[in-house]
Design a protein around this motif. Structure first.
Motif, PDB file in Angstrom:
ATOM      1  N   LEU A 151     -12.932  19.537 -46.695  1.00  0.00           N
ATOM      2  CA  LEU A 151     -12.158  18.330 -46.977  1.00  0.00           C
ATOM      3  C   LEU A 151     -11.016  18.148 -45.988  1.00  0.00           C
ATOM      4  O   LEU A 151     -10.773  17.044 -45.495  1.00  0.00           O
ATOM      5  N   ILE A 152     -10.307  19.224 -45.692  1.00  0.00           N
ATOM      6  CA  ILE A 152      -9.180  19.130 -44.749  1.00  0.00           C
ATOM      7  C   ILE A 152      -9.690  18.758 -43.365  1.00  0.00           C
ATOM      8  O   ILE A 152      -9.125  17.903 -42.676  1.00  0.00           O
ATOM      9  N   LEU A 153     -10.787  19.387 -42.933  1.00  0.00           N
ATOM     10  CA  LEU A 153     -11.322  19.105 -41.599  1.00  0.00           C
ATOM     11  C   LEU A 153     -11.756  17.649 -41.484  1.00  0.00           C
ATOM     12  O   LEU A 153     -11.471  16.980 -40.484  1.00  0.00           O
ATOM     13  N   VAL A 154     -12.455  17.130 -42.487  1.00  0.00           N
ATOM     14  CA  VAL A 154     -12.902  15.739 -42.448  1.00  0.00           C
ATOM     15  C   VAL A 154     -11.711  14.789 -42.463  1.00  0.00           C
ATOM     16  O   VAL A 154     -11.693  13.779 -41.743  1.00  0.00           O
ATOM     17  N   ALA A 155     -10.685  15.093 -43.270  1.00  0.00           N
ATOM     18  CA  ALA A 155      -9.493  14.236 -43.328  1.00  0.00           C
ATOM     19  C   ALA A 155      -8.771  14.209 -41.983  1.00  0.00           C
ATOM     20  O   ALA A 155      -8.374  13.143 -41.493  1.00  0.00           O
ATOM     21  N   VAL A 156      -8.599  15.377 -41.368  1.00  0.00           N
ATOM     22  CA  VAL A 156      -7.935  15.439 -40.065  1.00  0.00           C
ATOM     23  C   VAL A 156      -8.778  14.720 -39.009  1.00  0.00           C
ATOM     24  O   VAL A 156      -8.251  13.983 -38.168  1.00  0.00           O
ATOM     25  N   ALA A 157     -10.100  14.914 -39.046  1.00  0.00           N
ATOM     26  CA  ALA A 157     -10.980  14.257 -38.072  1.00  0.00           C
ATOM     27  C   ALA A 157     -10.909  12.745 -38.200  1.00  0.00           C
ATOM     28  O   ALA A 157     -10.859  12.023 -37.200  1.00  0.00           O
ATOM     29  N   THR A 158     -10.908  12.244 -39.433  1.00  0.00           N
ATOM     30  CA  THR A 158     -10.840  10.790 -39.640  1.00  0.00           C
ATOM     31  C   THR A 158      -9.540  10.228 -39.087  1.00  0.00           C
ATOM     32  O   THR A 158      -9.543   9.214 -38.360  1.00  0.00           O
ATOM     33  N   LEU A 159      -8.418  10.873 -39.412  1.00  0.00           N
ATOM     34  CA  LEU A 159      -7.118  10.385 -38.960  1.00  0.00           C
ATOM     35  C   LEU A 159      -6.967  10.529 -37.451  1.00  0.00           C
ATOM     36  O   LEU A 159      -6.582   9.579 -36.757  1.00  0.00           O
ATOM     37  N   TYR A 160      -7.277  11.701 -36.919  1.00  0.00           N
ATOM     38  CA  TYR A 160      -7.061  11.970 -35.492  1.00  0.00           C
ATOM     39  C   TYR A 160      -7.982  11.110 -34.628  1.00  0.00           C
ATOM     40  O   TYR A 160      -7.548  10.521 -33.622  1.00  0.00           O
ATOM     41  N   ASN A 161      -9.260  11.009 -35.000  1.00  0.00           N
ATOM     42  CA  ASN A 161     -10.199  10.218 -34.192  1.00  0.00           C
ATOM     43  C   ASN A 161      -9.790   8.756 -34.151  1.00  0.00           C
ATOM     44  O   ASN A 161      -9.848   8.103 -33.104  1.00  0.00           O
ATOM     45  N   ARG A 162      -9.356   8.222 -35.276  1.00  0.00           N
ATOM     46  CA  ARG A 162      -8.958   6.813 -35.283  1.00  0.00           C
ATOM     47  C   ARG A 162      -7.656   6.594 -34.520  1.00  0.00           C
ATOM     48  O   ARG A 162      -7.496   5.558 -33.865  1.00  0.00           O
ATOM     49  N   VAL A 194     -17.330  17.368 -35.243  1.00  0.00           N
ATOM     50  CA  VAL A 194     -16.609  16.179 -35.714  1.00  0.00           C
ATOM     51  C   VAL A 194     -15.616  15.654 -34.684  1.00  0.00           C
ATOM     52  O   VAL A 194     -15.215  14.488 -34.754  1.00  0.00           O
ATOM     53  N   PHE A 195     -15.224  16.487 -33.710  1.00  0.00           N
ATOM     54  CA  PHE A 195     -14.285  16.013 -32.693  1.00  0.00           C
ATOM     55  C   PHE A 195     -14.955  15.739 -31.350  1.00  0.00           C
ATOM     56  O   PHE A 195     -14.563  14.816 -30.648  1.00  0.00           O
ATOM     57  N   ALA A 196     -15.961  16.529 -30.978  1.00  0.00           N
ATOM     58  CA  ALA A 196     -16.586  16.349 -29.665  1.00  0.00           C
ATOM     59  C   ALA A 196     -17.868  15.524 -29.733  1.00  0.00           C
ATOM     60  O   ALA A 196     -18.223  14.856 -28.767  1.00  0.00           O
ATOM     61  N   VAL A 197     -18.582  15.563 -30.875  1.00  0.00           N
ATOM     62  CA  VAL A 197     -19.830  14.820 -31.015  1.00  0.00           C
ATOM     63  C   VAL A 197     -19.704  13.915 -32.243  1.00  0.00           C
ATOM     64  O   VAL A 197     -20.590  13.849 -33.085  1.00  0.00           O
ATOM     65  N   HIS A 198     -18.581  13.206 -32.323  1.00  0.00           N
ATOM     66  CA  HIS A 198     -18.199  12.464 -33.526  1.00  0.00           C
ATOM     67  C   HIS A 198     -19.156  11.343 -33.882  1.00  0.00           C
ATOM     68  O   HIS A 198     -19.205  10.897 -35.027  1.00  0.00           O
ATOM     69  N   SER A 199     -19.933  10.830 -32.912  1.00  0.00           N
ATOM     70  CA  SER A 199     -20.832   9.710 -33.202  1.00  0.00           C
ATOM     71  C   SER A 199     -22.195  10.159 -33.691  1.00  0.00           C
ATOM     72  O   SER A 199     -23.000   9.329 -34.123  1.00  0.00           O
TER      73      SER A 199
END
Length: 384
Positions: A156-167, A66-71
């Motif tokens: 859920l926590i990982l997806v929430a952090v990924a959404t916020l941090y990536n944006r 989710v952080f390195a291959v996010h697309s």
């Protein structure tokens, strides 16, 4: 010269470049650190550190995606959440029905892959969740069916952090389909999509390939279109706006009246007029900008009996002007004049207006390039 045996061996052993800039390495690493730490910490607060630590393995693998291959399609929120949920359910059911064991864990992994593919939520770490549920230690076993709760909390926590941090770091996540530009609000495809590769072509090619491709359909389309753009740039041979622009520019000032502008448009057979003030470009007026005021003035009203104030260009002109430089390459003019609804592009050298490129100028430049390419191909001597 053919590659040596050593070179071929090195090419076979060394994987190709990931095409990820070094700045993205650091961004992904920091994001994975933050996501894994927060998920593990909050899960330990809710269920104890032993439970949290035993579930970190699959979660760390998910953090890489989710952080390195996010697309990629495997890294989107639904694959993460769906796979964790389904894999945990499958693992718990297999353990309750057959007990812990290597064979049961392998069967749970197989069944999880089938279910994830069926529900379009394939996510490799989900297989680790299924195996962990079957081979759970006594601490996890004590949770029983409630093991699903910390598993889902982690996801859920990982997806929430990924959404916020990536944006926050300039990355669009989740990766949705790119918005389609539809200036005319019709069902016609964009001009650039009417000739060349279409969406249905991609669907058919992927179906014929018959295997998984770790890239979304939209990303694949963007890659192909970017490749076509580079090929177009090479084929146009460095033609710039200066090569095709009209240099005898008809323009108006902010004080030019509506009637004067109409006369210019009619006498020169143009549809757009730049607006200059003291030599600087301050706006642009098109035929559509003048139609409304002209119709308003044509209407009969009691105010017209006492005279009307003249409508001046400062009142109707568009102040946001898309302009290009004289060295702007021709292939970059195409989307501006074909897809963005622009009919005329002012050409500036610094702040000085030196010409305009219209859709007619663009077509003439492309025609000249096509004729040059055809003549060059006819002069080639066929190989014997």
């Amino acid at each position: 010269m053919p590659a040596s045996r050593t070179d071929r061996l090195l090419q076979w052993l060394l994987p190709p470049s990931l095409n990820i800039p070094p700045t993205q390495w650091l961004r992904a690493g920091i994001g994975a650190l933050v996501g894994l730490f927060l998920a593990g910490w909050l899960t330990s607060l809710a269920y104890g550190p032993d439970i949290a630590l035993h579930l970190l393995g699959p979660l760390a693998a998910s953090a890489v995606l989710v952080f390195a291959v996010h697309s990629g399609p495997l890294a989107q929120p639904w694959p993460v959440l769906g796979s964790y949920t389904l894999a945990a359910i499958v693992g718990l059911a297999m353990r309750d029905g057959f007990g812990p064991g290597l064979g049961v864990a392998a069967a749970a992994l197989c069944l999880s892959i089938l279910v994830m593919c069926l529900l379009r939520c394939l996510h490799p770490p989900g297989g680790g969740v299924a195996v962990s549920a079957v081979l759970a230690d006594p601490g996890l076993t004590a949770l029983g069916d409630h093991l699903l709760e910390p598993v889902l909390l982690n996801a859920l926590i990982l997806v929430a952090v990924a959404t916020l941090y990536n944006r926050l770091t300039g990355v669009r996540y989740p990766k949705g389909p790119a918005p389609r530009k539809d200036l005319h609000h019709t069902h016609d495809p964009l001009p650039s999509e009417r000739v060349g590769i279409r969406g249905e072509d991609l669907d058919q090619a992927l179906e014929e390939l018959g295997e998984f491709v770790d890239v979304t359909r939209d990303e694949l389309e963007r890659i192909i279109l970017a490749t076509e753009q580079h090929a177009l740039q090479r084929s146009l041979g460095g033609i710039t706006a200066a090569s095709v622009m009209s240099k005898d520019v008809q323009f108006v000032s902010p004080e030019t009246t509506l009637q004067q502008a109409w006369k210019l448009l009619d006498s020169h057979h143009v549809k757009t007029l730049p607006v200059l003030q003291d030599g600087a470009l301050v706006g642009i007026v098109s035929l559509s900008d003048l139609v409304g005021p002209a119709m308003q003035q044509a209407r009969l009203s009691w105010r017209g009996l006492f005279g009307r104030k003249p409508v001046r260009m400062a009142q109707v002109m568009s102040r946001r002007v898309v302009s290009v430089s004289s060295q702007h390459p021709l292939e970059r003019l195409l989307p501006l004049l074909c897809e963005q609804g622009l009919h005329c592009l002012p050409v500036l050298d610094g702040d000085v207006l030196v010409g305009v490129v219209t859709q007619t100028d663009l077509i003439a430049g492309l025609k000249r390039q096509l004729l040059s390419s055809a003549n060059a191909s006819e002069r080639r001597v066929p190989a014997l």
